[in-house]
Design an enzyme around this catalytic site. Sequence first.
Site, PDB file in Angstrom:
ATOM      1  N   ARG A 178     -44.639  10.743 -98.915  1.00  0.00           N
ATOM      2  CA  ARG A 178     -45.858  10.472 -99.080  1.00  0.00           C
ATOM      3  C   ARG A 178     -46.888  10.959 -98.899  1.00  0.00           C
ATOM      4  O   ARG A 178     -46.055  11.752 -97.620  1.00  0.00           O
ATOM      5  CB  ARG A 178     -45.099   9.962 -97.324  1.00  0.00           C
ATOM      6  N   ARG A 226     -45.535   9.267-104.064  1.00  0.00           N
ATOM      7  CA  ARG A 226     -46.205   7.714-103.939  1.00  0.00           C
ATOM      8  C   ARG A 226     -48.104   7.779-103.282  1.00  0.00           C
ATOM      9  O   ARG A 226     -48.490   8.894-102.561  1.00  0.00           O
ATOM     10  CB  ARG A 226     -45.739   6.698-102.313  1.00  0.00           C
ATOM     11  N   GLU A 229     -42.656  -3.956-101.762  1.00  0.00           N
ATOM     12  CA  GLU A 229     -42.311  -4.184-100.941  1.00  0.00           C
ATOM     13  C   GLU A 229     -43.259  -5.278 -99.616  1.00  0.00           C
ATOM     14  O   GLU A 229     -43.612  -5.362 -98.450  1.00  0.00           O
ATOM     15  CB  GLU A 229     -43.553  -2.835 -99.738  1.00  0.00           C
ATOM     16  N   ASP A 270     -41.343  -2.039 -94.902  1.00  0.00           N
ATOM     17  CA  ASP A 270     -42.669  -3.248 -95.311  1.00  0.00           C
ATOM     18  C   ASP A 270     -42.020  -4.662 -95.205  1.00  0.00           C
ATOM     19  O   ASP A 270     -42.149  -6.019 -95.361  1.00  0.00           O
ATOM     20  CB  ASP A 270     -43.729  -2.641 -96.151  1.00  0.00           C
ATOM     21  N   ARG A 273     -43.226  -4.275 -87.510  1.00  0.00           N
ATOM     22  CA  ARG A 273     -42.715  -2.787 -87.754  1.00  0.00           C
ATOM     23  C   ARG A 273     -42.381  -2.546 -86.494  1.00  0.00           C
ATOM     24  O   ARG A 273     -42.217  -1.392 -86.495  1.00  0.00           O
ATOM     25  CB  ARG A 273     -42.334  -1.723 -89.499  1.00  0.00           C
TER      26      ARG A 273
END
Length: 564
Positions: A285, A321, A410, A434, A444
């Site tokens: 991430r 990502r 997602e 997601d 969330r």
Amino acid sequence: MQLTGTGVGGGIAIGPVVRMEDPLPEPVDHPSERTPDIEAGRAADALSATAADLAERGRTAGGAAKEVLEAQALMAADPTLATEVANRVQGGATAERAVFDAFAGYRDTLAAMGGYLAERAADLDDISQRVRAHLAGVPAPGVPAPGHPFVLVARDLSPADTATLDLDQVRALVTAEGGPTSHTAILAREKSIVAIVGVRDASTLADGEVVIVDAGADTVTVAPTPAQLADAERRIADRATLAAAPLEPGRLADGTPVPLLANLGSADGAAEAVRLGAEGVGLFRTEFLFLDADRAPTVEEQRVEYVRLLEAFPGRKVVVRVLDAGADKPLSFVNDDVEPNPALGLRGIRALRAAEPVLRDQLTALAQADAATDAELQVMAPMVATVEEARYFTELAKELGVAVAGVMVETPSAALIADRVLAVTDFASIGTNDLAQYTMAADRLLGSVAALQDPWHPAVLRLIGEVGAAGAKTGRPVGVCGEAAADPLLAVVLVGLGVTSLSMSPSAIAEVRSSLLGFARADAERFARAALATDGASEARGAVREAVAAMRGDSDAGSLNRGG
Ligand code: PEP
Ligand code: MG
């Protein structure tokens, strides 16, 4: 009696409660008896001493903690805050009151922003406490040291305290405040601390009381019975045996390979991930690297970070990502608009497209890092909703020298047309956090709708099945990198739905590896069919537990997947 909260990871621990002292009280609001200059000097000394202390803790802590503590040190040394304090002191306030009011003002501004920034509000409270403790000449509120292993119970543990926890003494952590993306949870996950955050009734736990903390079940059991203690001890021993099992590649009982990869937010976690048997990285991430940055990182600054990551995985797959900026993780250099509904706004690939130079720089830095190292770099885009976005990202990544480019699935739209999406990109990685949020229309970050946020829901599973089928049809790999992959039983179902690799917090790998080894592909497919043929998440979980129990000829279906 059981208290409930949000578990971090799937660990379990037993121990006596030791409560952390409550924070310093609000200072009384009366005019100072000292001159403003003396008060100003006291405040300035306390602020700089606190900044120095936090910076020093950062240097010794390492890991994600280092960045958190360094960011806190910067906040303590922030000139705007210092001016706010100085102005209040000149108006006649005591240094204590001026510090309290100035930090509280900033705290409220952050809290009102919601999401990730609101969770940073605790950082400001912590710094305010530390500065005032310095002024009062008392120790900064911190973790007690009773001299024996214990379960630490606190209102909310500061990042500074979480970072420096003595893991030989602290068996588990229970906090009244905090959400699953608070710093406490992020650091606990990285350090594999058994933790449950957001336990509303944590204040009812008394010093010395023995509790069972079961992060997988989200429960703190107070005054456990001998049978509950024996069960917990057995499960702790089972987990220790699992953790000591050989670090073989992930596979099903029939030999079908299911690579087990790590989710990381910084290269600092790489060595630990390898130690725990990660076969590579399934989700890096990158936005976590730059959350506190106020300008876009340069190509060179990024290249250094990516090289550090890739060097830890020679010959291994590493999926990075590109920045997933927006919603609960805004980056000031990408997201500059206030949106009424940020989870549905310019997030992920949409935000990067609107700031294409940032995306180009990131892809360039990644291609350069790939060229300089031996890992097998793959790059993916978050929050893709259309075939056109998938094509745009894949073409741009290749133009800038990235060899393998894919997309995250997602959004329900990407899942429903996964065959069309996979026709224009190299792979798909399903972000179940997601995907569940958008499929169930349940935020969330919101505790009140957390029950709907369940990847076991057949609606979510059907969408995953669409992606799995599209992967099989197009011959493209389909991974899962959301929290669902860390659920040992759901992991088997995901493979039954056509998923070809699983990426998770490294601390979950041992248990998922062991679970996969218990079943063949035909079992996994049967479990997937059983889950799909139900009306809801708990029914799906129950149906699969029953199918497993039937297969094993035992009646103890309840002992399966308590970590789910
Ligand atoms: C997901 O959504 O499942 C995912 C892996 O991405 P993130 O949790 O970072 O949004
Ligand atoms: Mg996501």
